[in-house]
Design an enzyme around this catalytic site. Structure first.
Site, PDB file in Angstrom:
ATOM      1  N   CYS A 116      62.957  20.801  48.828  1.00 36.61           N
ATOM      2  CA  CYS A 116      64.286  21.438  48.837  1.00 36.61           C
ATOM      3  C   CYS A 116      64.609  22.121  47.508  1.00 36.61           C
ATOM      4  O   CYS A 116      65.500  22.963  47.441  1.00 36.61           O
ATOM      5  CB  CYS A 116      65.367  20.417  49.170  1.00 36.61           C
ATOM      6  SG  CYS A 116      65.134  19.679  50.783  1.00 36.61           S
ATOM      7  N   HIS A 256      72.178  23.163  46.923  1.00 36.87           N
ATOM      8  CA  HIS A 256      71.355  22.931  48.115  1.00 36.87           C
ATOM      9  C   HIS A 256      72.266  22.297  49.172  1.00 36.87           C
ATOM     10  O   HIS A 256      72.999  21.352  48.890  1.00 36.87           O
ATOM     11  CB  HIS A 256      70.189  22.008  47.759  1.00 36.87           C
ATOM     12  CG  HIS A 256      69.452  21.501  48.946  1.00 36.87           C
ATOM     13  ND1 HIS A 256      69.125  22.315  50.021  1.00 36.87           N
ATOM     14  CD2 HIS A 256      69.000  20.255  49.265  1.00 36.87           C
ATOM     15  CE1 HIS A 256      68.495  21.589  50.921  1.00 36.87           C
ATOM     16  NE2 HIS A 256      68.412  20.349  50.492  1.00 36.87           N
ATOM     17  N   ASN A 286      70.746  21.473  56.991  1.00 37.08           N
ATOM     18  CA  ASN A 286      69.901  21.487  55.789  1.00 37.08           C
ATOM     19  C   ASN A 286      68.664  22.342  56.086  1.00 37.08           C
ATOM     20  O   ASN A 286      67.845  21.969  56.925  1.00 37.08           O
ATOM     21  CB  ASN A 286      69.520  20.041  55.452  1.00 37.08           C
ATOM     22  CG  ASN A 286      68.610  19.923  54.240  1.00 37.08           C
ATOM     23  OD1 ASN A 286      68.018  20.898  53.788  1.00 37.08           O
ATOM     24  ND2 ASN A 286      68.483  18.711  53.724  1.00 37.08           N
TER      25      ASN A 286
END
Ligand code: UT7
Length: 329
Positions: A116, A256, A286
């Site tokens: 990520c 993020h 996500n």
């Protein structure tokens, strides 16, 4: 330090597949509910790529949009960097596939693996090439088709992830988005907190690994939660201190998109108003390495940034990895 060139953002772009996977849809597959997912994560829906679509397809569309925004010919690109944990193949790299599809004939191409945090690592890498004068135009892409690595029998993970891509064109002396600094960190002792256990050289694909569903993402969510809140707060605080950023000259924090509660907890620690934080997790879930370039593209289009203001991009993820990039618009 040797003299470095000013590097900015020539254009941004993003691309999301059309198909929406809602919380209602998921509640028909696993034992969950719209209420639980919204309350614990802030996610309402995420996008799902078609079965025949891979990371290079989404990345290509985002790349075209970033190049269009910059009015830039792909043939003039020097380097393409792709951050992804859901590449089309183990090899060739997704960057090479995009390089070919774009017709970027003179560009080098390379994938970057930092989960990520991948886009932050890739942006920081691209910045070095342009700042040192080695290259003038570097395309940085984050692209993910996470739904193909998601176990739809595991309610603790399957509610979280979605597909999408975003891209940024880095250029020498671009007018906007000057990169001021990056801060990259890692801690491999947390490698087992989030992983895809099989399919690599440690546990090559076999009938057993497939039967045991080891090709899907696993994670210890609570540990990720605590790690993410503390690292987001730490990185944003460090950036604000380093660049003397206060509420007046902070344009936007682009975190993020991991979980709305994680973002809100970190923001509370930082005493930053939530209006200064770009959040789109409700719509896309996500999307790992794609989440920051998608959010940055939307923040730019939604006029979150004005000349002279700062943007802090901040990510954390498997590895463990975490990092930030600070820009001045
Ligand atoms: O980019 C990094 C990738 N990682 C992440 O994004 C994960 C970060 N972590 C998180 O977002 C949160 O930890 C989760 C959303 C994964 C979980 O939220 P939580 O508030 O930490 O819940 P929990 O794990 O403490 O679980 C609470 C309860 C448990 O039931 P019991 O043991 O209390 O009876 C779970 O079994 O909620 C249950 N649960 C669910 N219930 C309904 C877990 N998942 C679900 C679900 N629907 N989808």
């Amino acid at each position: 330090m040797a003299e470095v060139r000013r590097v900015g953002i020539g254009g941004t772009g993003s691309f999301l597949p059309d198909t929406r996977l809602t919380n209602e849809d998921l509640s028909r597959i696993v034992d969950t509910s719209d209420e639980w997912i919204v309350e614990r994560t802030g996610i309402r829906e995420r996008r799902k790529a078609a079965p025949e679509t891979a990371a290079s397809d989404l990345g290509l569309e985002a790349a075209k949009r970033a190049l269009d925004a910059a009015n830039f010919d792909p043939e003039d690109l020097d380097l393409i960097l792709v951050a992804t944990l859901s590449p089309d193949h183990i090899f060739p790299s997704t960057a090479c596939l995009i390089q070919n599809k774009l017709g970027a004939k003179k560009a080098g191409a390379l994938d970057i693996s930092a989960a990520c945090s991948g886009f932050i690592y890739a942006l920081s890498t691209g910045w070095q090439f342009v700042a040192t004068g080695q290259y003038d135009n570097v395309l940085v892409i984050g692209s993910e088709v996470l739904t193909k690595f998601t176990d739809y029998q595991d309610r603790t993970t399957c509610i979280l992830f979605g597909d999408g891509a975003g891209a940024v064109l880095l250029q020498a002396n671009a007018e906007r988005g000057e990169i001021l600094s990056c801060n990259l960190r890692g801690d491999g002792s947390g490698g087992d907190v989030m992983t895809v256990p099989a399919g690599g050289s440690r546990n090559p694909a076999s009938i057993e690994t497939v039967t045991q569903r080891m090709h899907y993402m696993t994670m210890r969510g609570k540990e990720v939660y605590k790690f993410a809140v503390s690292k987001m707060a730490e990185l944003v605080r460090a950036s604000m201190k380093k660049h003397d950023i206060g509420l007046a000259n902070l344009g936007v924090v682009v975190p993020h998109q991991v979980n709305r509660r994680i973002i809100e907890s970190a923001v509370k620690r930082l005493h930053i108003p939530l209006e200064k934080v770009y959040i789109n997790i409700d719509r896309y879930g996500n999307t790992s390495a794609a989440s920051i370039p998608i959010a940055l593209d939307e923040a730019v289009r939604d006029n979150y940034l004005h000349p002279g203001q700062h943007a802090i991009l901040v990510a954390f993820g498997a590895g463990l990895t975490w990092g930030s990039v600070t820009l001045r618009w």
